[in-house]
Design a protein around this motif. Structure first.
Motif, short mmCIF file in Angstrom:
data_model
loop_
_atom_site.label_atom_id
_atom_site.label_comp_id
_atom_site.label_asym_id
_atom_site.label_seq_id
_atom_site.Cartn_x
_atom_site.Cartn_y
_atom_site.Cartn_z
N UNK A 123 2.77 1.90 -3.28
CA UNK A 123 1.97 2.42 -4.40
C UNK A 123 2.02 3.94 -4.49
N UNK A 124 2.57 4.58 -3.46
CA UNK A 124 2.74 6.05 -3.54
C UNK A 124 3.72 6.41 -4.66
N UNK B 191 0.85 -1.20 0.00
CA UNK B 191 0.00 0.00 0.00
C UNK B 191 0.89 1.25 0.00
N UNK C 189 -6.91 2.50 -4.03
CA UNK C 189 -5.90 1.44 -3.89
C UNK C 189 -4.55 1.88 -4.45
N UNK C 190 -4.57 2.39 -5.67
CA UNK C 190 -3.29 2.74 -6.29
C UNK C 190 -2.72 4.05 -5.75
N UNK C 191 -3.55 4.76 -4.98
CA UNK C 191 -3.05 5.99 -4.34
C UNK C 191 -2.35 5.66 -3.03
N UNK C 192 -2.32 4.36 -2.71
CA UNK C 192 -1.67 3.96 -1.46
C UNK C 192 -2.56 4.16 -0.25
N UNK C 193 -3.88 4.19 -0.47
CA UNK C 193 -4.81 4.33 0.65
C UNK C 193 -5.38 2.94 0.94
N UNK D 283 -4.63 12.96 -2.06
CA UNK D 283 -3.39 12.17 -1.83
C UNK D 283 -2.39 12.90 -0.95
N UNK E 155 -1.82 7.34 -11.17
CA UNK E 155 -2.60 6.65 -12.21
C UNK E 155 -3.73 7.54 -12.72
N UNK F 78 -0.92 11.34 2.47
CA UNK F 78 0.49 10.89 2.53
C UNK F 78 1.50 11.96 2.94
#
Lengths: 251, 258
Positions: free
Chosen positions: A81-82, A78, B125-129, A106, A86, A110
């Motif tokens: 993926x930062x 997870x 998901x792909x944002x890392x959340x 985001x 996308x 983050x």
């Protein structure tokens, strides 16, 4: 050429019998703009989901920026993926958030050390970078056009300054004018973000050949041809010739 | 038959894992208090109106029926405590569970289903959340917290309805009505109902988020997920009510409580 993404002999089966990817290998060079093309059902989206770590290969390895994704636990994955930004086919904006909130999201998630003012400033800068007029910043996604939604989606993808930008069929279903606008936006974004590796999955052959540094054509779960756009015009592979001639005729 | 049972058990297992992992993740950083409050506002605050309205008329109708029955055996003084016991132990939690499962549970399933088919969950998901931590945990937690509060509102307003009918419309003695309730209803009866309602919150929160989160197949899939989520939740509320009642009775027996 150093590879940002290495897909090594990946096989993927969802039911244990039929394989969608059948020993697919691909190396995406660092800082390149690489297009992945192919007919429907050849495994483009499945490959993309492997690269993003959303799917695990049944066999083989996927390495992104030197990290084997299979060695990461769910939490590490997870966080990892930062490194990705996308842009989805539908832009996938959060419909209960304004344009600015979508891009801020985001950063809030983050970059917790940033103050609300700093988050707003960065989000506004990203939106301006993709050419969105500030008068639309406080509108909901449903109140802006499809082109503006794509711009917002791209600004959101850029928010964390990712090392890898992924475009999942960014122009599918768009009219020719909007398609060209999105293609140009991708090209400009790639040029303006030095050090970023971009991958674009597309059906649009003309766009892929026009803007990509490298093109990978998939067929039946394998890479049929990987090379520069001109390699495709010269190719003697029957399927490549057919795809190129059909794609150009359609364009 | 064997396959159906295996699928059912497997589905229950998946749901339990889904719930425990979502709630466990909720304890890990980043904190999701703002999300929890947002969902509490939606599940709790926005249900107060409909809960108050339905409970008022439930209190009125139940009191009237009990009055008509008790009049035959000349026991109208017991209308108040009978309504109070029925509402706090059974009708309060069950009707609140059904109403909130339909209103908030359906909305949860539809919202998550739409997010799934519109790729918004993939985007997270792909944002890392962590999507379970961000989308599921806060919803289930909010449902568990809000249900007892809404049930308390239901109980209170239903008793106001009963009071209106008994004291103003039937014109029985107000002091007897209140005193009989005071003599009969204990704190444990109210707590019993509140406990049940928290379990119902957990159940409809879990079922509806699970259905919504795993939606497939576009708009049709969202409709099906919502339908399945609401129907399953409502059926489970009624079935679980029976088992919880027995469980609580056994608990009292084990502790020697009358």
């Amino acid at each position: 050429m150093e590879a940002a993404i290495q897909v090594q002999d990946v096989k993927k089966s969802f039911d244990g019998k039929d394989f969608v990817l059948k020993g697919l290998s691909l190396e995406v060079p660092k800082e390149s703009l690489t297009a992945i093309i192919g007919f429907s059902g050849t495994g483009k989206s499945v490959l993309l989901k492997h690269i993003l770590g959303l799917y695990q290969p049944t066999y083989g390895k996927v390495k992104v920026l030197g990290t084997d994704l299979s060695t990461l636990d769910p939490n590490e994955l997870t966080k990892f993926r930062c490194n990705f930004g996308v842009l989805f086919q539908s832009a996938a904006l959060f419909d209960d958030m304004s344009v600015l909130e979508n891009v801020s999201f985001p950063l809030i998630e983050h970059r917790r050390s940033l103050s609300p003012g700093q988050v707003k400033e960065i989000a506004e800068r990203k939106l301006q970078m993709v050419g969105l007029d500030p008068k639309h910043f406080h509108k909901l996604p449903s109140q802006i056009s499809g082109g503006m939604q794509k711009r917002t989606g791209l600004a959101r993808a850029l928010a964390l300054d990712p090392e890898i930008l992924v475009y999942d069929e960014p122009t599918t279903g768009l009219d020719p004018i909007l398609t060209e606008m999105v293609d140009n936006l991708i090209l400009e974004t790639h040029k303006n973000n030095k050090g970023t590796t971009s991958i674009m999955v597309s059906h649009d052959l003309q766009a892929a050949f026009r803007i990509a540094d490298f093109v990978a054509m998939l067929d039946a779960g394998q890479v049929l041809l990987f090379g520069k756009p001109e390699d495709f015009y010269k190719s003697e592979i029957e399927l490549v010739k057919r795809f190129v001639s059909k794609g150009m005729k359609h364009a | 038959m064997v396959t159906a049972v295996r699928n059912f058990v497997s589905e229950i297992g998946s749901m339990v894992v889904f719930m425990t992992s979502s709630l466990r993740l909720l304890m890990s950083p980043p904190n999701r208090w703002s999300e929890i409050l947002k969902h509490m506002e939606f599940i709790g605050n926005k249900s107060v109106g409909i809960i108050s309205l339905t409970s008022l008329f439930t209190g009125l109708a139940l009191s009237l029926q009990i009055y008509l029955g008790f009049k035959i055996i000349n026991a109208v003084n017991l209308v108040g405590p009978t309504v109070a016991l029925g509402v706090t132990r059974e009708l309060g939690p069950v009707l609140t569970g059904l109403i909130v499962a339909a209103r908030a549970g359906g909305a949860m399933a539809a919202r998550l289903g739409t997010m799934r088919v519109n790729e918004q969950i993939d985007a997270l998901d792909v944002m890392g959340v962590n999507t379970r931590q961000y989308l599921i945990g806060p919803r289930i937690f909010a449902a568990v917290i809000c249900m007892p509060l809404l049930t308390a509102v239901f109980d209170f307003v239903a008793m106001v309805g009963s009071y209106i009918l008994v004291v103003f419309l039937i014109e029985l003695d107000q002091a007897i009505f209140l005193e009989k309730i005071r003599q009969t209803v204990q704190v444990k009866h109210i707590m019993e109902g509140l406990f049940k309602s928290a379990v119902f919150g957990l159940v409809f929160g879990l079922v509806c988020t699970y259905r919504g989160f795993y939606t497939t197949g576009g708009a049709k899939g969202v409709g099906e997920a919502t339908n399945q989520g609401v129907v399953t939740s409502m059926v489970l509320v009624i079935i679980l009510d029976y088992f919880l009642t027995n469980l609580i009775r056994l608990f009292y027996l084990a502790l020697g409580i009358q």
